[in-house]
Design a protein around this motif. Sequence first.
Motif, PDB file in Angstrom:
ATOM      1  N   ASP A   9       0.815  -1.160  -0.053  1.00  0.00           N
ATOM      2  CA  ASP A   9      -0.125   0.186  -0.050  1.00  0.00           C
ATOM      3  C   ASP A   9       0.610   1.372  -0.028  1.00  0.00           C
ATOM      4  OD1 ASP A   9      -1.797   2.129   0.598  1.00  0.00           O
ATOM      5  OD2 ASP A   9      -2.678   1.115   2.295  1.00  0.00           O
ATOM      6  N   TRP A  10       0.925   1.825  -1.113  1.00  0.00           N
ATOM      7  CA  TRP A  10       1.938   2.866  -1.417  1.00  0.00           C
ATOM      8  C   TRP A  10       1.613   4.312  -0.534  1.00  0.00           C
ATOM      9  CZ3 TRP A  10       6.448   1.415  -2.660  1.00  0.00           C
ATOM     10  CH2 TRP A  10       6.612   0.057  -3.665  1.00  0.00           C
ATOM     11  N   THR A  11       0.177   4.363  -0.208  1.00  0.00           N
ATOM     12  CA  THR A  11      -0.038   5.345   0.604  1.00  0.00           C
ATOM     13  C   THR A  11       0.267   5.269   1.943  1.00  0.00           C
ATOM     14  OG1 THR A  11      -2.436   4.671   0.913  1.00  0.00           O
ATOM     15  CG2 THR A  11      -2.049   5.679  -1.153  1.00  0.00           C
ATOM     16  N   ALA A  12       0.294   4.135   2.482  1.00  0.00           N
ATOM     17  CA  ALA A  12       0.690   3.945   3.764  1.00  0.00           C
ATOM     18  C   ALA A  12       2.128   3.795   4.106  1.00  0.00           C
ATOM     19  CB  ALA A  12      -0.095   2.671   4.389  1.00  0.00           C
ATOM     20  N   CYS A  13       3.005   3.314   3.207  1.00  0.00           N
ATOM     21  CA  CYS A  13       4.286   2.923   3.237  1.00  0.00           C
ATOM     22  C   CYS A  13       4.861   4.243   3.491  1.00  0.00           C
ATOM     23  CB  CYS A  13       4.755   2.387   2.145  1.00  0.00           C
ATOM     24  SG  CYS A  13       6.720   1.693   2.196  1.00  0.00           S
ATOM     25  N   ASP A  14       5.995   4.258   4.362  1.00  0.00           N
ATOM     26  CA  ASP A  14       6.832   5.317   4.758  1.00  0.00           C
ATOM     27  C   ASP A  14       8.316   5.084   4.584  1.00  0.00           C
ATOM     28  OD1 ASP A  14       7.506   3.558   7.023  1.00  0.00           O
ATOM     29  OD2 ASP A  14       6.827   5.098   8.357  1.00  0.00           O
ATOM     30  N   GLY A  15       8.621   4.274   3.929  1.00  0.00           N
ATOM     31  CA  GLY A  15       9.953   3.850   3.496  1.00  0.00           C
ATOM     32  C   GLY A  15      10.950   3.436   4.274  1.00  0.00           C
ATOM     33  N   ASP A  30      14.372   1.180  -2.952  1.00  0.00           N
ATOM     34  CA  ASP A  30      15.027   2.330  -3.794  1.00  0.00           C
ATOM     35  C   ASP A  30      15.647   3.262  -3.152  1.00  0.00           C
ATOM     36  OD1 ASP A  30      13.172   4.037  -2.305  1.00  0.00           O
ATOM     37  OD2 ASP A  30      11.808   4.355  -4.017  1.00  0.00           O
ATOM     38  N   GLU A  31      16.306   4.214  -3.795  1.00  0.00           N
ATOM     39  CA  GLU A  31      17.304   5.305  -2.861  1.00  0.00           C
ATOM     40  C   GLU A  31      16.481   5.977  -1.962  1.00  0.00           C
ATOM     41  OE1 GLU A  31      15.628   7.224  -6.787  1.00  0.00           O
ATOM     42  OE2 GLU A  31      16.181   5.296  -6.510  1.00  0.00           O
ATOM     43  N   TRP A  32      15.237   5.873  -1.702  1.00  0.00           N
ATOM     44  CA  TRP A  32      14.598   6.500  -0.736  1.00  0.00           C
ATOM     45  C   TRP A  32      14.196   5.463   0.459  1.00  0.00           C
ATOM     46  CZ3 TRP A  32      13.032   7.778  -5.615  1.00  0.00           C
ATOM     47  CH2 TRP A  32      13.480   9.043  -6.112  1.00  0.00           C
ATOM     48  N   GLY A  33      14.244   4.308   0.201  1.00  0.00           N
ATOM     49  CA  GLY A  33      14.118   3.377   1.236  1.00  0.00           C
ATOM     50  C   GLY A  33      12.878   2.310   0.958  1.00  0.00           C
ATOM     51  N   TYR A  34      12.106   2.873  -0.112  1.00  0.00           N
ATOM     52  CA  TYR A  34      10.803   2.158  -0.347  1.00  0.00           C
ATOM     53  C   TYR A  34      10.992   0.787  -1.116  1.00  0.00           C
ATOM     54  CZ  TYR A  34       8.457   6.454   1.043  1.00  0.00           C
ATOM     55  OH  TYR A  34       8.154   7.688   1.652  1.00  0.00           O
TER      56      TYR A  34
END
Length: 71
Positions: A9-15, A30-34
């Motif tokens: 859930d990309w809206t909930a994920c905080d990376g 990814d480079e931001w931790g997601y």
Amino acid sequence: MSENRLHIDWTACDGRGLCAELLNEILIEDEWGYPLARSGETAPTVPEPLRKNARRAVDRCPALALRLVNS
């Protein structure tokens, strides 16, 4: 039917990247931790031998952004 796909859930994920650490056979950061699926799929398939690890990643996600779903 067994749970065989990992939904993010990309809206909930905080990376925070915990899921990628716990399930590095399926996910990378990814480079931001997601998390991103190594396969490039939006909801990657979870092979039977990795389902226990996937359930652990889902249970430990601090943002409750992961779930296992049937395909």
